[in-house]
Design a protein around this motif. Structure first.
Motif, mmCIF file in Angstrom:
data_model
loop_
_atom_site.group_PDB
_atom_site.id
_atom_site.type_symbol
_atom_site.label_atom_id
_atom_site.label_comp_id
_atom_site.label_asym_id
_atom_site.label_seq_id
_atom_site.Cartn_x
_atom_site.Cartn_y
_atom_site.Cartn_z
ATOM 1 N N GLN A 45 -9.118 1.695 -1.550
ATOM 2 C CA GLN A 45 -10.341 1.556 -2.355
ATOM 3 C C GLN A 45 -11.299 0.565 -1.690
ATOM 4 N N ALA A 49 -15.128 1.312 -0.405
ATOM 5 C CA ALA A 49 -16.271 0.498 -0.843
ATOM 6 C C ALA A 49 -16.992 -0.097 0.362
ATOM 7 N N CYS A 62 -25.287 -0.876 -7.217
ATOM 8 C CA CYS A 62 -24.072 -0.058 -7.317
ATOM 9 C C CYS A 62 -23.079 -0.415 -6.214
ATOM 10 N N LYS A 66 -19.334 -1.798 -6.672
ATOM 11 C CA LYS A 66 -18.210 -1.090 -6.052
ATOM 12 C C LYS A 66 -17.377 -2.047 -5.199
ATOM 13 N N ASN A 69 -15.571 -4.724 -7.481
ATOM 14 C CA ASN A 69 -14.415 -4.130 -8.147
ATOM 15 C C ASN A 69 -13.255 -3.951 -7.169
ATOM 16 N N ALA A 70 -13.561 -3.433 -5.985
ATOM 17 C CA ALA A 70 -12.515 -3.219 -4.986
ATOM 18 C C ALA A 70 -11.869 -4.541 -4.576
#
Length: 124
Positions: A45, A49, A62, A66, A69-70
């Motif tokens: 992930q 990203a 965005c 991303k 979060n990764a």
């Protein structure tokens, strides 16, 4: 006096990182991240990203989300698996930096891709 938004965001990230370090594989992670991913899944992930950031595949906000979060998931999986160094250390350092500029995200993405390709010597 209220703290500045960037300071508040930094404090939230520090808190999130410390809480995530207490989570084991299979447990639900805090802050809506879902269960802690395995290290290979978190690395995958993170690669996706990082590649999205480097190819500018989306709006800046965005891409920032991303990558954030990764990195949070990678940090949680590293803590749960007892991994240190390499991509794990990089994730832990990056998630506490605020604000994230595009050059910072690009530099971090390149470093993550390099670190993800290097075998982790601290693997259990």
């Amino acid at each position: 006096m209220l703290p500045s938004p960037s300071r508040s965001a930094g404090l939230v990230l520090v808190f999130a990182a410390s809480v995530l370090s207490l989570v084991r594989p299979g447990q639900a992670a805090p802050m809506g991240l879902g269960p802690v991913d395995s290290y290979p899944a978190a690395i995958q992930q993170t690669r996706q990203a990082a590649e999205a950031v480097l190819s500018h595949a989306g709006k800046e906000s965005c891409l920032r989300g991303k990558l954030t979060n990764a990195l949070l998931k990678l940090s949680a999986s590293c803590s749960a698996a007892g991994r240190q160094g390499g991509a794990c250390e990089l994730a832990d350092r990056a998630i506490v930096v605020t604000p994230w500029s595009v050059p910072f995200m690009e530099t971090t993405s390149r470093a993550l891709l390099d670190a993800a390709e290097t075998p982790d010597s601290s693997a259990p």
